[in-house]
Enzyme design. Structure first.
Site, PDB file in Angstrom:
ATOM      1  N   GLU A  23       0.838  -1.206   0.000  1.00 25.54           N
ATOM      2  CA  GLU A  23       0.000   0.000   0.000  1.00 25.54           C
ATOM      3  C   GLU A  23       0.871   1.253   0.000  1.00 25.54           C
ATOM      4  O   GLU A  23       2.089   1.195   0.219  1.00 25.54           O
ATOM      5  CB  GLU A  23      -0.921  -0.005   1.207  1.00 25.54           C
ATOM      6  CG  GLU A  23      -0.171  -0.079   2.535  1.00 25.54           C
ATOM      7  CD  GLU A  23      -0.852   0.700   3.630  1.00 25.54           C
ATOM      8  OE1 GLU A  23      -1.151   1.886   3.383  1.00 25.54           O
ATOM      9  OE2 GLU A  23      -1.068   0.127   4.721  1.00 25.54           O
ATOM     10  N   LYS A 159      -4.488  -2.233  13.969  1.00 22.84           N
ATOM     11  CA  LYS A 159      -3.902  -1.075  14.647  1.00 22.84           C
ATOM     12  C   LYS A 159      -4.391  -1.020  16.092  1.00 22.84           C
ATOM     13  O   LYS A 159      -5.586  -1.149  16.369  1.00 22.84           O
ATOM     14  CB  LYS A 159      -4.256   0.215  13.911  1.00 22.84           C
ATOM     15  CG  LYS A 159      -3.615   0.329  12.524  1.00 22.84           C
ATOM     16  CD  LYS A 159      -3.952   1.646  11.876  1.00 22.84           C
ATOM     17  CE  LYS A 159      -3.275   1.783  10.511  1.00 22.84           C
ATOM     18  NZ  LYS A 159      -3.842   0.879   9.506  1.00 22.84           N
TER      19      LYS A 159
END
Length: 704
Positions: A23, A159
């Site tokens: 990404e 996360k």
């Protein structure tokens, strides 16, 4: 196409080499400069060190890039450019349409990678359900994308600023396989090896992970997999301190309202964590993404090995078809007008639709539907453009093999056929751009025939004469039966140079082409060219040898006269169709002649064992069957009346191709023509296939 795949990545995908998607939001929004640029380079290096090719994905000036040059990575690393945006799935069309630049999120990167044919994607931390998400409904698009895109994401878990428990529950709802990559079931917590939650599955080797990806592909699942790999142990000692900073940053974001700013929230929180830890979180962030990149490279490498092994297991195919795969653009007015001056120089209200087409492709789809397996391989060139993407994706959607679609490295566009139908669905005019097919080189075609060793090779007349000659000669040497579809009146004689070249080297009675499926007009044209052209093929030794062996004398002429009188309303006998067919039999051993409303006329020259299986048959005028015994061969001719239509005709563009595709499927099975009954069956099935497609808006009926 809006997607530019770098030459390195394109070559790797074409060759089946391992590729890992990366990404770019981590470059544009995740780290400060120049750390972000150095990390982009180091992550790619980690993928390479694992034996795979990196494909960093992002958007620059409205172009979606799959695989970037160093200068392009630097462009996205430029923090002074306020125009760089964070691009998720919802933003792709807008960003490309407005020619924006930015980093792609996990959701957008997953989608683009899947479209490009990349199965493994490495990233830092997955998005998820935000804290308080049960009230705010703030759920990352990463999760829904994984639920509908077949890609394997390798990350350091979710996360740590998110609600990990609810994220795992949401992934379960989306049908995403969650697997810890490590010695235990502990689900990592981004900066920490443990989050306090367990994964339902655990693997410890890239081989095991690759087998999961391969099994998902074989099952046809549309959801992805998450492989959660813990941060390297030497960086885990700071986990508690960084997590405290993360909790503080989340609390601040809730107090100052940043948490309610959508896609701005996560980058702000990550920057705040770096500030609170005095930069300590950044090396850890780099370490975990480098770790997942290396693991992703290992998994991709093992998956490529597995995919190649699967391909080797499936080398053998029953039927290989070489020809045109095209995008059909079909226009049809709503009503007709008798005033030609009104309709010829302007547009007309009506309907325009797109569908897959091309003679070779249509035949392959029909054969695939009849055979119901992966034993049909279509070999056709496609361009690296939007029509090519549509052809590739729709071929996959139909469950057909795509390993025969040859993506050209030139800028030549894919084949496109623009057809205009009248209100009744009949073709009135059109423009066909088939240059890419006509220019195909014989070398990759012969390599695929040699690799897959098909039981039958078919090809259409869209190919160039040189490639056709190479196919005919190679198959002749390997004793592979061939099937020729003349395609159209102007193109039907494309086969003549191959015939002349082949018979000049062959003094036996073996026909250069085993099967052919011309219509009545094409038979007439072939007959005229073969008998009257400078080639003078009827003066060749093979022609006289076959004619002498058939010994067509008084008995044959008497039987033919009886048939002509019995079915006088069928003008094919009076138009000399049997005589023309016999003239062509030394070159085309078996002819299935499409006669439109008059049905199908079959003329065959049986030799060797097949002649023995027919040796008990005799002429039966009541069944429109004529048998003539030669010295070492047998002539079989039979007429099949058209099957009455019960549905209205929707379009005629793929009926003939469906007829041939059904024939090919039957002929690829042993024993298909061992008796009159088996011949009757395969012709009737082919006629029914054509009828189904006449009543369908698609070139090949989905009901086939």
């Amino acid at each position: 196409s809006l997607i530019d795949i770098s030459p390195e990545v394109q070559d790797a995908l074409q060759a089946g080499s391992p590729v890992v998607a990366l990404e770019s939001t981590i470059i544009t929004h995740g780290m400060p400069y120049p750390t972000n640029f150095r990390t982009a380079l180091s992550v790619e290096a980690k993928v390479r060190s694992a034996g795979s090719i990196p494909a960093t994905i992002g958007v620059i000036n409205g172009r979606i890039l799959v695989g970037m040059e160093k200068t392009q990575l630097e462009t996205l690393s430029n923090k002074s450019d306020p125009e760089l945006i964070k691009i998720s799935r919802r933003d792709l069309a807008v960003a490309t349409g407005l020619r924006k630049s930015g980093g792609t999120t996990i959701a957008a990167t997953s989608l683009i990678a899947s479209i490009a044919g990349i199965r493994v994607f490495a990233t830092g931390g997955l998005g998820g359900v935000h804290r308080g998400g049960e009230i705010s409904w703030d759920v990352s698009a990463d999760l829904t994308e994984l639920g509908r895109t077949p890609i394997a994401v390798v990350s350091a878990g979710v996360k740590s600023i998110l609600d990990i428990g609810r994220t795992l529950e949401y992934l379960e709802t989306q049908g995403v396989s969650v697997v810890t990559y490590g010695p235990t079931h502990d689900f990592p917590g981004f900066y920490s090896p443990k989050s306090g939650f367990n994964s339902p599955w655990q693997v410890g080797t890239p081989e095991a992970a690759a087998r999961i990806i391969d099994a998902s592909r074989k099952l046809g699942l549309k959801s992805g997999q998450l492989f959660a790999a813990a941060i390297p142990e030497q960086y885990s000692s700071d986990a508690d301190e960084i997590q405290m900073a993360a909790n503080a940053a989340v609390k601040e974001s809730e107090e100052n309202g940043v948490s309610k700013r959508g896609k701005e929230a996560t980058p702000w929180i990550l920057r705040r964590i770096a500030e609170l830890t005095h930069g300590k979180s950044i090396p850890n962030n780099v370490a975990l993404i480098e770790n997942t990149a290396f693991i992703g490279g290992q998994i991709a490498r093992e998956y490529a090995i597995l995919a190649r092994s699967n391909a080797e297991d499936s080398h053998s195919v029953d039927l290989l078809i070489v020809g045109a795969a095209a995008l059909d653009v079909i226009s049809q007015p709503r009503s007709s007008s008798t005033d030609a001056s009104i309709t010829t120089h302007t547009t007309s209200p009506g309907r325009v639709r797109f569908s897959l087409g091309g003679v070779g492709r249509n035949m392959a789809e029909a054969a695939h539907r009849v055979l119901g397996s992966h034993q049909t391989l279509l070999v056709s060139p496609i361009g690296s453009d939007l029509p090519g993407d549509l052809i590739l994706n729709d071929t996959q959607r139909l469950g057909m093999r795509t390993d025969g679609l040859l993506v050209t490295s030139t800028k030549q566009g894919s084949a496109v056929c623009n057809m205009h139908l009248d209100v009744s669905g009949n073709l009135t005019t059109g423009v066909a751009d088939m240059d890419i097919v006509q220019n195909i080189d014989a070398t990759p075609v012969i390599e695929l025939i040699d690799k897959h060793k098909p039981g039958l090779v078919a090809f259409d007349a869209n190919l160039n004469p040189k490639t056709i000659s190479a196919i005919v000669q190679f198959c002749g040497r390997r004793q592979i039966p061939t099937f020729y579809e003349p395609t159209s009146l102007p193109k039907c004689t494309t086969i003549l140079p191959a015939l002349e070249e082949t018979i000049s080297m062959n003094h036996q009675q073996t026909s250069p082409i085993t099967f052919a499926s011309p219509n009545r007009l094409e038979v007439t044209h072939l007959f005229q060219e073969i008998t009257n052209s400078p080639l003078d093929l009827t003066n060749k030794r093979i022609w006289w040898s076959v004619m002498d062996d058939l010994k067509l004398g008084d008995s044959y002429r008497a039987d033919l006269a009886v048939l002509s009188k019995s079915y006088g309303e069928i003008n094919m006998f009076h138009a000399g169709l049997p005589q023309m067919a016999i003239t062509l039999l030394p070159f085309f051993q078996h002819l299935f002649i499409k006669c439109g409303e008059h049905g199908v006329f079959v003329a065959m020259r049986m030799v060797d064992e097949r002649a023995l299986s027919w040796s008990h048959e005799r002429t039966r005028p009541d069944e429109r069957l004529l048998i003539a015994n030669g010295e070492n061969s047998m002539l079989v001719m039979k007429h099949y009346p058209a099957i009455p239509l019960r549905e209205r005709i929707v379009n005629v563009t793929g009926a003939g191709d469906s007829f041939v595709g059904s024939l090919l499927a039957s002929l690829s099975v042993s024993g298909a023509m061992d008796s009159v009954a088996s011949l009757d069956r395969i012709v009737e099935e082919a006629q029914c296939a054509a009828i189904l497609s006449l009543s369908s808006s698609e070139a090949v009926s989905p009901l086939l």
